[in-house]
Scaffold this active site. Structure first.
Site, PDB file in Angstrom:
ATOM      1  N   HIS A 121       1.182  -1.278  -0.276  1.00 12.73           N
ATOM      2  CA  HIS A 121      -0.357   0.622   0.337  1.00 12.73           C
ATOM      3  C   HIS A 121       0.859   1.433  -0.014  1.00 12.73           C
ATOM      4  O   HIS A 121       0.754   2.210   0.025  1.00 12.73           O
ATOM      5  CB  HIS A 121      -1.247  -0.050   1.475  1.00 12.73           C
ATOM      6  CG  HIS A 121      -2.079  -0.996   1.615  1.00 12.73           C
ATOM      7  ND1 HIS A 121      -2.899  -1.356   0.704  1.00 12.73           N
ATOM      8  CD2 HIS A 121      -1.914  -2.095   2.106  1.00 12.73           C
ATOM      9  CE1 HIS A 121      -3.223  -2.122   0.767  1.00 12.73           C
ATOM     10  NE2 HIS A 121      -2.552  -3.202   1.701  1.00 12.73           N
TER      11      HIS A 121
ATOM     12  N   SER B  13      13.798  20.085 -17.988  1.00 17.16           N
ATOM     13  CA  SER B  13      12.614  20.638 -17.905  1.00 17.16           C
ATOM     14  C   SER B  13      12.587  22.127 -18.919  1.00 17.16           C
ATOM     15  O   SER B  13      14.355  22.863 -18.634  1.00 17.16           O
ATOM     16  CB  SER B  13      11.812  21.147 -17.107  1.00 17.16           C
ATOM     17  OG  SER B  13      10.624  22.534 -16.851  1.00 17.16           O
TER      18      SER B  13
ATOM     19  N   LYS C 110      15.585  20.407 -12.478  1.00 17.34           N
ATOM     20  CA  LYS C 110      14.473  20.082 -12.348  1.00 17.34           C
ATOM     21  C   LYS C 110      15.580  18.428 -13.065  1.00 17.34           C
ATOM     22  O   LYS C 110      16.189  18.665 -14.534  1.00 17.34           O
ATOM     23  CB  LYS C 110      13.795  19.135 -13.351  1.00 17.34           C
ATOM     24  CG  LYS C 110      12.401  20.567 -12.849  1.00 17.34           C
ATOM     25  CD  LYS C 110      11.788  19.736 -11.859  1.00 17.34           C
ATOM     26  CE  LYS C 110      10.897  18.594 -12.033  1.00 17.34           C
ATOM     27  NZ  LYS C 110       9.892  18.877 -12.218  1.00 17.34           N
TER      28      LYS C 110
ATOM     29  N   GLU D  26       9.179   6.516 -16.752  1.00 16.41           N
ATOM     30  CA  GLU D  26       7.340   7.043 -16.655  1.00 16.41           C
ATOM     31  C   GLU D  26       7.320   6.872 -18.218  1.00 16.41           C
ATOM     32  O   GLU D  26       5.533   6.530 -18.525  1.00 16.41           O
ATOM     33  CB  GLU D  26       7.562   8.389 -17.314  1.00 16.41           C
ATOM     34  CG  GLU D  26       6.937   9.471 -15.559  1.00 16.41           C
ATOM     35  CD  GLU D  26       7.737  10.754 -16.017  1.00 16.41           C
ATOM     36  OE1 GLU D  26       7.877  11.298 -14.222  1.00 16.41           O
ATOM     37  OE2 GLU D  26       8.030  11.110 -16.722  1.00 16.41           O
TER      38      GLU D  26
END
Length: 467
Positions: free
Chosen positions: A163, A284, A290, A297
């Site tokens: 979880h 970015s 970043k 992803e």
């Protein structure tokens, strides 16, 4: 740019008084995507020609001339030469047209006893079998990488999660080996696929079988099939092979997506467990600080696309009447797309893992004492406390500690004794992360002996899969 040619030269136009409308050409011509089958189409035609020699349709000299012509087409295609015309409906008719232009009327004989139905099914089947073997190899290479990393980092601990909450201490190697065995099942699924779909469609004709004394078993052997299809309608009608193949590829992508999800989380500053190499990250356009885990992803995103490809194929096939309807032409692109994507996914995952930095000090620093709650319950059971009572005792300690803003191990000895814990000093001294993992040497567990057993099984499995 394709060469211009009168569309009336289509090889089936004898029946028709006019050519196709341009809108119909735009709807139905498929060369722009099924050219991907050129190697399998030429391989299939060479195998088919061998059957025609045995049937007496072609002489050995004619067959050699045809084979040389077909191989020259493939060589020119790979060399980047422009071979196609606007009138080429698909790769199968395009290859036959070019062959006939190169070797004369003899090229028209190659389609004897063959329909585009059994030709396409054979080409597509060969394509899926070839790609399955390539994907299988990529998976084995990923398994080898995972096993190497698991051995390299043996002994490093991390919190295990359920979880997305810290659950129990585990070895990092134990986590990685979960990927190894998951991928091994993906390999076995492809092995099952290759074993099941090993029958040659050629000889089935349009749907009723060839009228020529065609040596199907000979052609099957030449093309690497174990047997011939037992029913011509089944051979040209059903698309369960492509459904199974795309389902297998979607499952591979799903497996990779779940690990990619963890690695995205681990790459965040909130976790800090993983630093991907710059080659598998991006930045970015606005925020110069970043470093994004785009490789993971994108793997996660591709898995949804792979499921979409399977769904498209399932929807396509479910209402198609037997034996053949033109809508089955749409079965190619989703397979091609899934093949391309799963190969990239597997390469990226392997290379990203090989070059990643795993931050074990951070992992260990973030291991909460609550990870040992189950171990305390087990110790109470060993001391004679019924498990449900032990569970309640530890749960109450954890709850009291949470309300006090502490870890349950920080509560006083008196609080532990009051909750029902015997021999508190010994219990507290025993409770360590090292103790926790050492108690889990059951087969398949995270204990050191168990993990080493997993290494042994993994090495044997790789050796078996490579045979």
């Amino acid at each position: 740019m394709a060469k211009k040619k009168d569309t009336q030269t289509n090889m089936w136009t004898g029946r028709f008084a006019s050519g196709m409308a341009q809108s119909m050409v735009d709807l139905s011509f498929s060369l722009q995507f099924d050219a991907e089958l050129i190697e399998e189409d030429i391989e299939g035609s060479i195998g088919h020609g061998k059957g025609l020699v045995e049937s007496g349709v072609l002489s050995k000299a004619d067959y050699k001339k045809i084979c040389d012509g077909l191989k020259s087409i493939l060589d020119d295609y790979h060399a980047g030469k422009n071979l196609w015309c606007d009138s080429d409906e698909d790769i199968h008719m395009a290859v036959e047209r070019v062959l006939t232009e190169r070797i004369g009327a003899l090229g028209k004989k190659i389609h004897t006893g063959r329909s585009r139905n059994d030709q396409v099914c054979t080409d597509f089947k060969l394509y899926m079998r070839h790609r399955a073997a390539e994907i299988r190899q990529l998976e084995i290479e990923l398994m080898e990488t995972v096993l190497d990393l698991s051995k390299k980092y043996f002994g490093k601990m991390m919190p295990g999660y359920t979880h997305l909450q810290q659950a129990q201490p585990i070895y990092f190697s134990h986590y990685l080996m979960s990927m190894f065995f998951a991928v091994s099942r993906d390999v076995k699924r492809l092995d099952n696929f290759l074993e099941l779909h090993s029958q040659l469609p050629l000889g089935s004709g349009a749907m009723a079988g060839s009228a020529f004394p065609y040596h199907r078993a000979l052609v099957a052997e030449a093309l690497g099939f174990k047997d011939v299809s037992p029913n011509s309608i089944d051979a040209v009608s059903h698309r369960d092979m492509m459904l199974e193949f795309n389902a297998d590829l979607a499952i591979i992508a799903n497996t990779m997506s779940r690990y990619a999800e963890d690695f995205v989380n681990w790459s965040s500053s909130e976790f800090g467990y993983l630093t991907l190499h710059d080659a598998f990250s991006s930045g970015s356009s606005m925020m110069p600080q970043k470093k994004n885990p785009d490789s993971m992803e994108l793997i996660r995103g591709k898995s949804g696309r792979m499921l979409g490809n399977f769904t498209a194929l399932y929807t396509l096939a479910k209402g198609a009447p037997l034996s053949y309807s033109r809508d089955l032409q749409e079965d190619k692109e989703p397979v091609f797309d899934s093949v391309h994507n799963v190969k990239v996914i597997l390469r990226v995952m392997k290379e990203a893992l090989e070059t990643a930095r795993f931050n074990f000090e951070t992992m260990h620093a973030k291991m909460l004492p609550a990870l040992l709650a189950t171990d305390l319950a087990d110790l109470l059971v060993e001391a004679g406390v019924p498990f449900r009572d032990a569970h309640h005792i530890v749960g109450s300690l954890v709850g009291d500690a949470a309300r006090a803003g502490k870890q349950f191990t920080e509560l006083s000895d008196e609080a532990w004794a009051a909750a029902g814990v015997p021999d508190v000093a010994k219990m507290k001294k025993t409770l360590t992360f090292e103790y926790s993992v050492s108690k889990r040497n059951i087969e398949g567990g995270t204990g050191p002996k168990s993990v080493k057993q997993q290494f042994t099984k993994a090495a044997a499995l790789i050796k078996k899969l490579k045979k």
